[in-house]
Design a protein around this motif. Sequence first.
Motif, mmCIF file in Angstrom:
data_model
loop_
_atom_site.group_PDB
_atom_site.id
_atom_site.type_symbol
_atom_site.label_atom_id
_atom_site.label_comp_id
_atom_site.label_asym_id
_atom_site.label_seq_id
_atom_site.Cartn_x
_atom_site.Cartn_y
_atom_site.Cartn_z
ATOM 1 N N ARG B 134 4.196 0.057 11.106
ATOM 2 C CA ARG B 134 4.193 0.708 9.815
ATOM 3 C C ARG B 134 3.236 0.270 8.903
ATOM 4 O O ARG B 134 3.305 -0.818 8.349
ATOM 5 C CB ARG B 134 5.565 0.690 9.099
ATOM 6 C CG ARG B 134 6.979 1.043 10.072
ATOM 7 C CD ARG B 134 7.942 0.044 9.942
ATOM 8 N NE ARG B 134 8.936 0.486 10.837
ATOM 9 C CZ ARG B 134 10.253 0.450 10.368
ATOM 10 N NH1 ARG B 134 10.641 0.343 9.113
ATOM 11 N NH2 ARG B 134 11.110 0.878 11.205
ATOM 12 N N THR B 135 1.955 0.886 8.750
ATOM 13 C CA THR B 135 0.947 0.566 8.021
ATOM 14 C C THR B 135 1.268 1.171 6.576
ATOM 15 O O THR B 135 1.279 2.422 6.380
ATOM 16 C CB THR B 135 -0.375 0.984 8.583
ATOM 17 O OG1 THR B 135 -0.300 0.481 9.823
ATOM 18 C CG2 THR B 135 -1.661 0.333 7.737
ATOM 19 N N LYS B 136 1.073 0.188 5.483
ATOM 20 C CA LYS B 136 1.438 0.688 4.280
ATOM 21 C C LYS B 136 0.618 -0.103 3.224
ATOM 22 O O LYS B 136 0.402 -1.129 3.354
ATOM 23 C CB LYS B 136 2.824 0.362 4.000
ATOM 24 C CG LYS B 136 3.442 0.292 2.407
ATOM 25 C CD LYS B 136 4.733 -0.361 2.238
ATOM 26 C CE LYS B 136 4.983 -0.498 0.947
ATOM 27 N NZ LYS B 136 4.961 0.682 -0.258
ATOM 28 N N PRO B 137 -0.232 0.729 2.321
ATOM 29 C CA PRO B 137 -0.894 -0.193 1.069
ATOM 30 C C PRO B 137 0.126 -0.928 0.284
ATOM 31 O O PRO B 137 1.429 -0.500 0.198
ATOM 32 C CB PRO B 137 -1.362 0.878 0.321
ATOM 33 C CG PRO B 137 -1.297 2.290 1.206
ATOM 34 C CD PRO B 137 -0.209 2.136 2.050
ATOM 35 N N VAL B 138 -0.253 -2.115 -0.015
ATOM 36 C CA VAL B 138 0.836 -2.870 -0.604
ATOM 37 C C VAL B 138 -0.046 -3.382 -2.035
ATOM 38 O O VAL B 138 -1.133 -3.248 -2.113
ATOM 39 C CB VAL B 138 1.496 -4.079 -0.171
ATOM 40 C CG1 VAL B 138 2.335 -3.462 0.823
ATOM 41 C CG2 VAL B 138 0.417 -5.176 0.545
ATOM 42 N N SER B 139 0.801 -3.834 -3.002
ATOM 43 C CA SER B 139 0.055 -4.505 -4.080
ATOM 44 C C SER B 139 -0.619 -3.306 -4.874
ATOM 45 O O SER B 139 -1.966 -3.664 -5.295
ATOM 46 C CB SER B 139 -0.702 -5.699 -3.809
ATOM 47 O OG SER B 139 -1.357 -6.237 -5.088
ATOM 48 N N GLY B 140 -0.257 -2.202 -4.935
ATOM 49 C CA GLY B 140 -1.055 -1.227 -5.417
ATOM 50 C C GLY B 140 -2.306 -0.447 -4.533
ATOM 51 O O GLY B 140 -2.806 0.455 -5.018
ATOM 52 N N GLY B 141 -2.727 -1.239 -3.599
ATOM 53 C CA GLY B 141 -3.565 -0.785 -2.859
ATOM 54 C C GLY B 141 -4.652 -1.933 -2.600
ATOM 55 O O GLY B 141 -5.567 -1.848 -1.887
ATOM 56 N N ASN B 142 -4.134 -3.175 -3.016
ATOM 57 C CA ASN B 142 -5.076 -4.193 -3.013
ATOM 58 C C ASN B 142 -5.232 -4.968 -1.513
ATOM 59 O O ASN B 142 -5.904 -5.616 -1.356
ATOM 60 C CB ASN B 142 -4.528 -5.451 -3.986
ATOM 61 C CG ASN B 142 -5.128 -5.335 -5.445
ATOM 62 O OD1 ASN B 142 -6.311 -4.745 -5.623
ATOM 63 N ND2 ASN B 142 -4.235 -5.271 -6.337
ATOM 64 N N ALA B 143 -4.121 -4.460 -0.808
ATOM 65 C CA ALA B 143 -3.976 -4.927 0.521
ATOM 66 C C ALA B 143 -3.148 -4.040 1.524
ATOM 67 O O ALA B 143 -2.595 -3.137 0.717
ATOM 68 C CB ALA B 143 -3.139 -6.162 0.443
ATOM 69 N N ILE B 144 -3.442 -4.043 2.542
ATOM 70 C CA ILE B 144 -2.959 -3.042 3.591
ATOM 71 C C ILE B 144 -2.006 -4.153 4.573
ATOM 72 O O ILE B 144 -2.359 -4.929 5.041
ATOM 73 C CB ILE B 144 -4.015 -2.302 4.527
ATOM 74 C CG1 ILE B 144 -5.147 -1.609 3.670
ATOM 75 C CG2 ILE B 144 -3.322 -1.478 5.384
ATOM 76 C CD1 ILE B 144 -4.640 -0.535 2.906
ATOM 77 N N SER B 145 -0.626 -3.591 4.514
ATOM 78 C CA SER B 145 0.096 -4.308 5.320
ATOM 79 C C SER B 145 0.659 -3.647 6.620
ATOM 80 O O SER B 145 0.815 -2.195 6.428
ATOM 81 C CB SER B 145 1.461 -5.004 4.554
ATOM 82 O OG SER B 145 1.843 -6.091 5.071
ATOM 83 N N VAL B 146 0.916 -4.330 7.620
ATOM 84 C CA VAL B 146 1.635 -3.599 8.974
ATOM 85 C C VAL B 146 2.977 -4.467 9.107
ATOM 86 O O VAL B 146 3.126 -5.732 9.170
ATOM 87 C CB VAL B 146 0.836 -3.727 9.960
ATOM 88 C CG1 VAL B 146 1.488 -3.088 11.379
ATOM 89 C CG2 VAL B 146 -0.583 -3.069 9.930
ATOM 90 N N PHE B 147 3.903 -3.369 8.869
ATOM 91 C CA PHE B 147 5.239 -4.162 9.209
ATOM 92 C C PHE B 147 5.887 -3.794 10.526
ATOM 93 O O PHE B 147 5.632 -2.686 11.208
ATOM 94 C CB PHE B 147 6.151 -3.726 7.888
ATOM 95 C CG PHE B 147 5.813 -3.729 6.682
ATOM 96 C CD1 PHE B 147 6.144 -4.869 6.074
ATOM 97 C CD2 PHE B 147 5.108 -3.012 5.779
ATOM 98 C CE1 PHE B 147 5.890 -5.695 4.786
ATOM 99 C CE2 PHE B 147 4.477 -3.422 4.608
ATOM 100 C CZ PHE B 147 5.193 -4.735 4.001
ATOM 101 N N LYS B 148 6.841 -4.433 10.863
ATOM 102 C CA LYS B 148 7.537 -4.127 12.199
ATOM 103 C C LYS B 148 8.941 -4.664 11.818
ATOM 104 O O LYS B 148 9.189 -5.617 11.583
ATOM 105 C CB LYS B 148 7.216 -4.793 13.423
ATOM 106 C CG LYS B 148 7.956 -4.124 14.592
ATOM 107 C CD LYS B 148 7.071 -4.469 15.947
ATOM 108 C CE LYS B 148 7.394 -5.712 16.381
ATOM 109 N NZ LYS B 148 6.835 -6.261 17.887
ATOM 110 N N CYS B 149 9.888 -3.656 11.827
ATOM 111 C CA CYS B 149 11.341 -4.063 11.475
ATOM 112 C C CYS B 149 12.391 -3.480 12.867
ATOM 113 O O CYS B 149 11.947 -2.558 13.434
ATOM 114 C CB CYS B 149 11.816 -3.171 10.151
ATOM 115 S SG CYS B 149 10.636 -3.216 8.976
#
Lengths: 263, 329
Positions: B134-149
């Motif tokens: 799951r790719t999601k912008p974080v910190s308003g868009g200051n970074a892009i994170s990929v999550f796996k749950c």
Amino acid sequence: MKEIGIIVCAKQIPDPEAPLSDVSVNAETQEVVVDAPPVISPFDENALEVAIRLKEELGAKITVLSMGKKVSDTVLRKSLVAGADELILLQDDAFEKLDSHSIASALAGAIRKIGEFDLVLTGRQAGDWDSGQVGLILGEILGLPCINLAREIKVEDGNVVVKKVIPEGYERVRAKMPALVTVSNEVGELRYISRTKMLKMLKGVGSIPSWSAEDLGITLETLQKMGIMTLSSPPDMRRDCQFIEGTPDELSDKLAAVFKSLR
Amino acid sequence: MNDVMILGDVKEGSLDIRTLELLGVGKKLAGDLGVGLSVVLMGDAVSTVAEQAASYGPDRVYKLEHPLLKGVNPDMWLASLQQACKQINPKIVLLSHSLIGMELGPRLACRLNTRLTTDCIDLSIDPEDGLLLRTKPVSGGNAISVFKCPGEPQLATVRANVFDPAEAADGNGEIVDMVPEIDESMITVESIEVVKEEVVALDKADVVISGGAGLGDEDGFEILQDLSKALSKSFGSVMIGCSRVAVDKGWISSDHQVGLTGTMISPDIYIAVGISGAIQHLVGMIKSKKIIAINTDPGCNMFNVADYGVVEDYEKVVPALVKRLEELS
Ligand SMILES: Cc1cc2nc3c(=O)[nH]c(=O)nc-3n(C[C@H](O)[C@H](O)[C@H](O)COP(=O)(O)OP(=O)(O)OC[C@H]3O[C@@H](n4cnc5c(N)ncnc54)[C@H](O)[C@@H]3O)c2cc1C
Ligand SMILES: Nc1ncnc2c1ncn2[C@@H]1O[C@H](COP(=O)(O)O)[C@@H](O)[C@H]1O
């Protein structure tokens, strides 16, 4: 009428509105590093403002809960100066980078430990991971009526009455308390607190209780991490800005020409 | 069943564009996993949209009709969606990151004891374990994170205007009726009234003129309104946008807000007046074709992303510009 109990969940986060030049991404530690003091997440300040207004109107006891690996009470004490009655920090090394469900479970543990309450307020989303989940999950865990995205909150005869944001305008909804409401910025900003008042009041604040996972009866195995695989910088957004210069009249000529070229 | 399941949004009696985008990404994920694609539609009468959905080629369209599903009562929708998940037993569930998706997602995750990632801009399957990346912008868009749950179903809400909408396909999906077991006693939040307000459809504008804290007061929006009138003679649809601070100050209603917690737009021209360019604002307008910034601070971040910049007090330049445009027309 008995004064109501309001619990405000407020998260301490790196300043989400710091200038971009002070923000960097550390892919290795999987953290967004902000070279500025931490703050209370903005929507949580909105939630606190709602609580203080209800307190002024009806009388209320406001308890602020803030959870993290390490929470700075200097940041959170601002809530006491603004008008909250009690601040409880939930701190534990195990509380680092937890997923929303684990955070909500711990907050629920703390709320059960507190016992009596009528209203739980959270922000619509925290400005660090922009997740927007903890409030509603907390409501589910506590088995409370949940109202999302409040732009106005009133308390009437044991009910919370909320103007809730919907695509076509707003919906007025009502729930029996205890209930959980997530707060949006339309409710208004946290009242301004002058620096002198802040410094003066801070001196009067005693020690702040801090509860650990053990105090909350949480077994560490039940806590799950967020599951970050990678954290990286976003694509570059820069464009080559062509600056238009001159007196206002010259500027408007040149801008009018730009608009003409864009037609 | 192991399907990829999506929840459809219905707007004015037909499928919302967000649902077509979900269908697009859902089809891709179902293909990668070699499983079917299901669409769930809820409401008091959804037969027509169900047929519409079927024409996009999902394997199944589940129709949950009930008088209590009219409008959107979250308690009723949540209970029905939870029942649908139980019966369909999907491997992946996707909701759009619309107001209703934002509300149902976390509550559904809690009830199904699974983990949700919100506001995703990319989704793929990890070939090793079949879990959703799951790719999601974080910190308003200051970074892009990929999550796996962990957890089943794998659950995500999806940002609008990111995935290509599905195109009408051959193959007609099967329409399945499902009866939700809901009744009024399950309603914990009672609706008193729905108040319709005049809301701007910012995402439909050709030109958006946005004002921020730099306007100084509410009257600043009148100056922008004048510019809007002048520009609407040469451009199609011109609308007024704003930053969050303008909403916080009570100068304008929040339906005008552009950005992460407002509307995400990509007009032909975006004019930012007295807006500094905070990341949470930029992510909402960065896809604009041309960006014009008017700001007194030459160092403000908006100039870094603008095509044209004017360093000047807006109260001097905008009225002059309006006058000039009127002379020219
Ligand atoms: C979780 C989260 C979500 C958020 N979501 C959003 C969102 O959806 N949308 C959004 O906009 N923000 C959002 N924000 C807020 C965002 O971080 C900024 O605070 C906000 O965008 C700043 O608004 P602004 O640019 O109008 O104000 P400021 O940053 O105060 O900028 C005002 C600008 O006006 C200029 N100016 C001053 N006077 C004049 C003049 N006379 N003429 C011309 N220029 C002048 C100044 O130089 C300055 O650059 C969010 C924040 C968080 C934490
Ligand atoms: N660690 C925390 N401590 C206190 N409140 C929190 C914490 N995390 C989330 N919240 C509350 O839940 C809201 C939504 O957070 P999130 O789901 O992380 O975006 C926040 O605005 C806070 O009110």
